[in-house]
Design a protein around this motif. Structure first.
Motif, PDB file in Angstrom:
ATOM      1  N   ILE A 175      22.233   4.310  11.359  1.00 57.70           N
ATOM      2  CA  ILE A 175      21.114   3.535  11.872  1.00 57.70           C
ATOM      3  C   ILE A 175      19.912   4.463  12.095  1.00 57.70           C
ATOM      4  N   GLY A 176      18.749   3.862  12.221  1.00 59.37           N
ATOM      5  CA  GLY A 176      17.540   4.623  12.490  1.00 59.37           C
ATOM      6  C   GLY A 176      16.423   3.694  12.909  1.00 59.37           C
ATOM      7  N   SER A 177      15.307   4.266  13.316  1.00 58.63           N
ATOM      8  CA  SER A 177      14.179   3.430  13.700  1.00 58.63           C
ATOM      9  C   SER A 177      12.890   4.228  13.621  1.00 58.63           C
ATOM     10  N   TYR A 178      11.878   3.626  13.036  1.00 55.67           N
ATOM     11  CA  TYR A 178      10.531   4.171  13.000  1.00 55.67           C
ATOM     12  C   TYR A 178       9.637   3.105  12.380  1.00 55.67           C
ATOM     13  N   SER A 179       8.364   3.126  12.703  1.00 56.23           N
ATOM     14  CA  SER A 179       7.455   2.178  12.070  1.00 56.23           C
ATOM     15  C   SER A 179       7.242   2.559  10.607  1.00 56.23           C
ATOM     16  N   ARG A 188      -6.138   5.650  -1.123  1.00 58.93           N
ATOM     17  CA  ARG A 188      -5.787   4.575  -0.193  1.00 58.93           C
ATOM     18  C   ARG A 188      -5.615   5.163   1.207  1.00 58.93           C
ATOM     19  N   THR A 189      -6.045   4.427   2.213  1.00 57.96           N
ATOM     20  CA  THR A 189      -5.943   4.927   3.578  1.00 57.96           C
ATOM     21  C   THR A 189      -4.583   4.579   4.176  1.00 57.96           C
ATOM     22  N   TYR A 190      -4.464   4.689   5.497  1.00 60.24           N
ATOM     23  CA  TYR A 190      -3.193   4.486   6.181  1.00 60.24           C
ATOM     24  C   TYR A 190      -2.625   3.081   5.954  1.00 60.24           C
ATOM     25  N   VAL A 191      -1.299   3.018   5.928  1.00 63.10           N
ATOM     26  CA  VAL A 191      -0.570   1.753   6.065  1.00 63.10           C
ATOM     27  C   VAL A 191       0.405   1.961   7.207  1.00 63.10           C
ATOM     28  N   ASP A 192       0.190   1.290   8.317  1.00 61.60           N
ATOM     29  CA  ASP A 192       1.032   1.481   9.505  1.00 61.60           C
ATOM     30  C   ASP A 192       1.344   0.111  10.083  1.00 61.60           C
ATOM     31  N   GLU A 223       6.693  12.352   1.140  1.00 66.21           N
ATOM     32  CA  GLU A 223       7.203  11.414   0.136  1.00 66.21           C
ATOM     33  C   GLU A 223       7.710  12.170  -1.082  1.00 66.21           C
ATOM     34  N   SER A 224       8.948  11.911  -1.427  1.00 65.35           N
ATOM     35  CA  SER A 224       9.644  12.600  -2.510  1.00 65.35           C
ATOM     36  C   SER A 224       9.770  11.699  -3.740  1.00 65.35           C
ATOM     37  N   ASN A 236       9.886   4.072   2.527  1.00 64.08           N
ATOM     38  CA  ASN A 236       9.938   5.505   2.767  1.00 64.08           C
ATOM     39  C   ASN A 236       9.241   5.851   4.075  1.00 64.08           C
ATOM     40  N   GLY A 237       8.223   5.054   4.433  1.00 67.68           N
ATOM     41  CA  GLY A 237       7.452   5.313   5.634  1.00 67.68           C
ATOM     42  C   GLY A 237       8.242   5.267   6.913  1.00 67.68           C
TER      43      GLY A 237
END
Length: 515
Positions: free
Chosen positions: A400-404, A414-418, A366-367, A453-454
């Motif tokens: 275009i792009g794709s990712y969760s 804070r823990t994961y956010v997925d 993360e920038s 950003n994720g």
């Protein structure tokens, strides 16, 4: 007014910077590309992260040049290694995080080769080991850049910030965002109730290791080993140095294993870059994997927006974490045979060409992010807000792009956010700063939120972003206009998108790409 040193200066030689240089040079610009380390390639080389991609990458979902890069990686192995090609496409490491898990040095070779035609004619000047130290700006225009190894400023018509942390932005006095936005500002379901500029994802120092059974390659005990061995984060179900971590989606306790067995998540195969069974070698060689796991994510502090001493401390501690994890695996990790430790794990210092064996640079998730003409929010990509198969179809799309939406633990605890995200489009407005006319954002520093950003931070999307920036700079110079005008003028936008299509950009997902 001094004469121009180049039409375009790109700061940062990661995937976005490389793609921007290739595109701009192809369109006839004279380009200077700078890089802080002695390796170009960013996350895929100096940071040690094999391409993280979407399921359709072999057929569609990236630019033509990114596909050429991937093809060249495979061709390099097939040309140089003793490999009997099976009926399926080669995945050098058979790592399951990517269909093309491979050695960072191969990507370095390929990217250098792709840039070489432009370097041979001096159209492209590559400056390694070069750090940006200052920016001269007048009004809405950046005029000069200052570097640590130059006695005079460099001047160009356009500039692309492709640095890993958006370090250009504060030097230029530009508006930018760090950390997490507030739900009241973005309306995002997974945003925080209150903004927190320090809520930034963990970074990681990757290392490479080979396994040689019945051998002993135990490293010296790291100075901070006792600290890391006893460290138990509140967000963790067990000590950090263990085979347990939160499940990224459910946050339940998840068991990992080093090597594959009937149950558990095999860390070894996750980012394996060399599967020795696929290759013939004149010497006995073991499998090689890259350590970029939940257990060596460093979230105790950041390396930007902090003091020099704090940055130095966090880099040291992050390196110590990775080395401590290796030492724990070598000496204390529980084994299914009742023994402890895998002394045959060998730290491969040659892979990153560093004395300590760690990657040349930390993997930055993360920038800093520009205040952009358009900011991508969770609603743009969430299946809860979109009826079709994809996210928002922006009129000004440039790829275009794709990712969760994949957020690692943050530096505020804070823990994961997925959470799920639809295949998305890349809006031109997210690449254009609000407050400067001749600067573009060329990688993870675009107009996304902490949440989005994720999904916009991975390899093919970063490449697409940079490549679009290179093409846009060339288009603006040729047409004597500026990026904001291209976005707002429908005729100019249509012309620019037509050029992108001819150049191998995909601006829409196929109508039937998944059921």
């Amino acid at each position: 007014m001094h004469s121009l040193d180049a039409d375009l200066i790109i700061i940062g030689g990661g995937l976005g910077g490389i793609a921007a240089a290739l595109s701009a040079c192809n369109h006839g610009l004279r380009v200077i590309l700078t890089e802080e380390t002695d390796w170009i390639g960013g996350q895929v080389t100096a940071q040690g992260v094999p391409p993280d991609e979407h399921p359709w990458i072999e057929e569609f979902g990236c630019t033509r040049r990114y596909r050429d890069y991937r093809n060249r990686v495979r061709e390099t192995y097939e040309r140089m290694m003793s490999y009997e090609k099976p009926n399926q496409l080669l995945n050098p490491g058979n790592g399951w995080v990517s269909k093309i898990c491979h050695d960072p040095r191969v990507s370095l070779h390929v990217l250098q080769e792709m840039l070489m035609p432009y370097r041979l004619t001096n159209q492209l000047i590559l400056k390694r080991n070069t750090k940006l130290t200052g920016v001269k700006r007048r009004g809405r225009s950046v005029q000069e850049l200052y570097f640590d190894n130059s006695d005079r400023p460099l001047i160009a018509s356009y500039f692309i910030d492709a640095t890993e942390t958006g370090e250009f932005l504060p030097l230029a006095g530009m508006q930018y965002v760090t950390g997490a936005e507030a739900k009241a500002d973005t309306g995002e379901p997974h945003a925080l109730d209150s903004a927190d500029s320090n809520d930034i994802q963990a970074f990681t120092f990757v290392l490479a290791m080979e396994y040689r059974e019945n051998e002993n390659h135990v490293i010296l005990k790291p100075a901070m080993y006792n600290f890391w061995k006893s460290f138990h984060p509140p967000i963790w179900p067990a000590p950090l140095l263990s085979f347990y971590a939160p499940h990224p989606i459910t946050l339940e306790k998840r068991e990992y294993t080093l090597f594959p067995k009937e149950s558990g998540f095999s860390l070894w195969e996750y980012r394996r870059i060399y599967d020795q069974k696929q290759f013939k070698s004149p010497i006995q060689a073991g499998d090689i994997t890259l350590m970029n796991w939940p257990q060596n994510d460093y979230f105790l502090g950041n390396i930007y927006e902090v003091s020099k001493n704090e940055k130095k401390k966090n880099i040291y501690q992050a390196k110590q974490l990775s080395l401590s994890l290796l030492y724990w695996l070598q000496t204390e990790a529980p084994r299914s045979d009742g023994k402890k430790g895998y002394p045959g794990l060998s730290l491969r210092t040659d892979i990153f060409e560093t004395e300590d064996g760690l990657a040349k640079a930390p993997y930055i998730r993360e920038s800093r992010r520009i205040k952009a003409e358009y900011t991508v929010v969770e609603q743009d990509v969430s299946p809860d807000f979109n009826q079709g198969k994809t996210g928002t179809l922006y009129e000004d799309r440039v790829g275009i792009g794709s990712y969760s939406i994949d957020l690692h633990p943050s530096m505020t605890g804070r823990t994961y956010v997925d959470v799920k995200a639809l295949p998305y489009h890349i809006p031109l407005g997210a690449l254009i700063p609000k407050d400067v006319d001749n600067v573009l954002a060329g990688c993870k520093n675009i107009g996304t939120t902490h949440i989005t950003n994720g999904c916009y931070r991975l390899h093919p999307t970063e490449w697409n972003i940079g490549e679009a920036c290179g093409a846009l700079a060339a288009f603006c110079i040729k047409n004597q206009t500026n990026p904001k005008a291209v976005r707002e003028d429908k005729a100019l936008l249509k012309d620019f998108q037509s050029i992108l299509r001819k150049d191998g950009f995909e601006l829409e997902w196929p109508g039937d790409f998944y059921s």
